[in-house]
Write a protein that holds these residues in place. Structure first.
Motif, PDB file in Angstrom:
ATOM      1  N   HIS A 155       0.832  -1.206   0.000  1.00  0.00           N
ATOM      2  CA  HIS A 155       0.000   0.000   0.000  1.00  0.00           C
ATOM      3  C   HIS A 155       0.868   1.257   0.000  1.00  0.00           C
ATOM      4  CE1 HIS A 155      -3.290  -2.548   2.080  1.00  0.00           C
ATOM      5  NE2 HIS A 155      -3.684  -2.313   0.849  1.00  0.00           N
TER       6      HIS A 155
ATOM      7  N   GLY B 161      -5.612   0.067  -7.331  1.00  0.00           N
ATOM      8  CA  GLY B 161      -4.807  -0.991  -7.911  1.00  0.00           C
ATOM      9  C   GLY B 161      -5.458  -1.507  -9.187  1.00  0.00           C
TER      10      GLY B 161
ATOM     11  N   ASP C  62      -6.326  -4.468  -9.970  1.00  0.00           N
ATOM     12  CA  ASP C  62      -7.431  -5.385  -9.689  1.00  0.00           C
ATOM     13  C   ASP C  62      -8.722  -4.632  -9.417  1.00  0.00           C
ATOM     14  OD1 ASP C  62      -5.608  -7.409  -9.971  1.00  0.00           O
ATOM     15  OD2 ASP C  62      -5.352  -7.760  -7.824  1.00  0.00           O
TER      16      ASP C  62
ATOM     17  N   ARG D  31       0.174  -3.918 -10.473  1.00  0.00           N
ATOM     18  CA  ARG D  31       0.996  -4.914  -9.785  1.00  0.00           C
ATOM     19  C   ARG D  31       1.686  -5.835 -10.787  1.00  0.00           C
ATOM     20  NH1 ARG D  31      -2.835  -7.311  -5.017  1.00  0.00           N
ATOM     21  NH2 ARG D  31      -2.409  -5.753  -3.424  1.00  0.00           N
TER      22      ARG D  31
ATOM     23  N   SER E 219      -0.259  -8.306 -13.407  1.00  0.00           N
ATOM     24  CA  SER E 219      -1.626  -7.794 -13.542  1.00  0.00           C
ATOM     25  C   SER E 219      -2.207  -8.182 -14.899  1.00  0.00           C
ATOM     26  CB  SER E 219      -1.617  -6.278 -13.373  1.00  0.00           C
ATOM     27  OG  SER E 219      -2.408  -5.655 -14.314  1.00  0.00           O
TER      28      SER E 219
ATOM     29  N   ASN F   1       4.285  -6.716  -4.541  1.00  0.00           N
ATOM     30  CA  ASN F   1       3.215  -7.665  -4.859  1.00  0.00           C
ATOM     31  C   ASN F   1       2.470  -8.162  -3.625  1.00  0.00           C
ATOM     32  OD1 ASN F   1       1.781  -8.992  -6.862  1.00  0.00           O
ATOM     33  ND2 ASN F   1       2.949 -10.878  -6.620  1.00  0.00           N
ATOM     34  N   GLU F   2       2.591  -7.462  -2.491  1.00  0.00           N
ATOM     35  CA  GLU F   2       1.836  -7.898  -1.311  1.00  0.00           C
ATOM     36  C   GLU F   2       0.336  -7.713  -1.523  1.00  0.00           C
ATOM     37  OE1 GLU F   2       5.753  -6.350   0.433  1.00  0.00           O
ATOM     38  OE2 GLU F   2       4.348  -5.737  -1.127  1.00  0.00           O
ATOM     39  N   SER F   3      -0.444  -8.487  -0.782  1.00  0.00           N
ATOM     40  CA  SER F   3      -1.887  -8.261  -0.701  1.00  0.00           C
ATOM     41  C   SER F   3      -2.290  -8.399   0.759  1.00  0.00           C
ATOM     42  CB  SER F   3      -2.666  -9.269  -1.554  1.00  0.00           C
ATOM     43  OG  SER F   3      -2.689 -10.540  -0.936  1.00  0.00           O
TER      44      SER F   3
ATOM     45  N   THR G  78      -4.884  -9.809   1.921  1.00  0.00           N
ATOM     46  CA  THR G  78      -5.353 -11.180   2.171  1.00  0.00           C
ATOM     47  C   THR G  78      -4.180 -12.095   2.522  1.00  0.00           C
ATOM     48  OG1 THR G  78      -7.221 -10.899   0.658  1.00  0.00           O
ATOM     49  CG2 THR G  78      -6.557 -13.149   1.174  1.00  0.00           C
TER      50      THR G  78
END
Length: 222
Positions: free
Chosen positions: A18, A111, A113, A138, A141, A183-185, A187
């Motif tokens: 983020h 982002g 997504d 990302r 993507s 590339n973190e998320s 979740t």
């Protein structure tokens, strides 16, 4: 007239990915980025184990006093005034537009997504009349692949070739960030915490300490 950038999301929890997005937008456009945590959905428990107030506290810790990154609590404040009303991005942008006037350039940072899922947003086609979009791409993507037909149609003629396009109109353009992003998320971060995996390195240290101190996301207690 300067550009206003707002970066909305649940930030559940805020992680280094983020912050990379916010910093990339700040550095590329040379303007401050206002991070805007979403309110809790009405009549539903926070899915990640942190409520809106805690998510905002973690976001404040992550930002600290870093220049050009600001915390905007307007969605949380609106939820306190209207606790039974869902908080939609279109309502936030209408509020900003009413506050800043019709000529102020406003951009909503998302982002890739989120951009692909835009047709599922409440009154999504109205968003282009209220703000520009800045898209953080990302690794891996699917923006280069075929877009859903309604989104492809909505984006035709909106892609901006230069940053200046966002300063010369109040809304309606779409710009991709140039900087490579992490590339973190959220979740994946929550899953690692719950599994007692290696998670601290994905978060700003003050946020990791806060999670451990409050036992969020199933973090094992000492």
């Amino acid at each position: 007239m300067g550009l206003r950038i707002h970066y909305g999301g649940t930030f559940d929890p805020v992680h280094l990915g983020h912050l990379a997005i916010a910093r990339a937008a700040r550095d590329q456009l040379q303007v401050a980025v206002r991070l805007l945590p979403a309110a809790d959905p009405p009549h539903r428990q926070a899915p990640g184990g942190a409520n809106a107030a805690q998510r905002a506290e973690m976001l404040a810790l992550a930002i600290g006093d870093e220049p050009g990154l600001l915390l905007d609590r307007r969605e949380l404040e609106r939820a306190q005034r209207q606790p039974a009303t869902p908080s939609y991005t279109v309502d936030t942008l209408r509020e900003l537009r009413a506050e800043l006037g019709p000529r102020q350039p406003i951009a909503w940072l998302v982002g890739a997504d989120s951009l692909l899922g835009l047709p599922s947003w409440h009154q999504w086609e109205d968003l282009f009349e209220l703000a520009h979009f800045i898209v953080a791409d990302r690794p891996g993507s699917s923006l280069e692949q075929a877009l859903p037909a309604p989104l492809q149609q909505a984006l035709e003629g909106r892609w901006a070739d230069t940053d200046k396009a966002l300063f010369s109109a109040p809304a309606g353009r779409v710009l991709r960030l140039h900087a490579p992003l992490r590339n973190e998320s959220a979740t994946a971060v929550r899953e690692r915490i719950a599994a007692d995996g290696d998670w601290r390195g994905l978060l700003p240290p003050p946020v990791a300490d806060y999670i451990a101190r409050h036992g969020l996301y199933g973090v094992p207690t000492p």
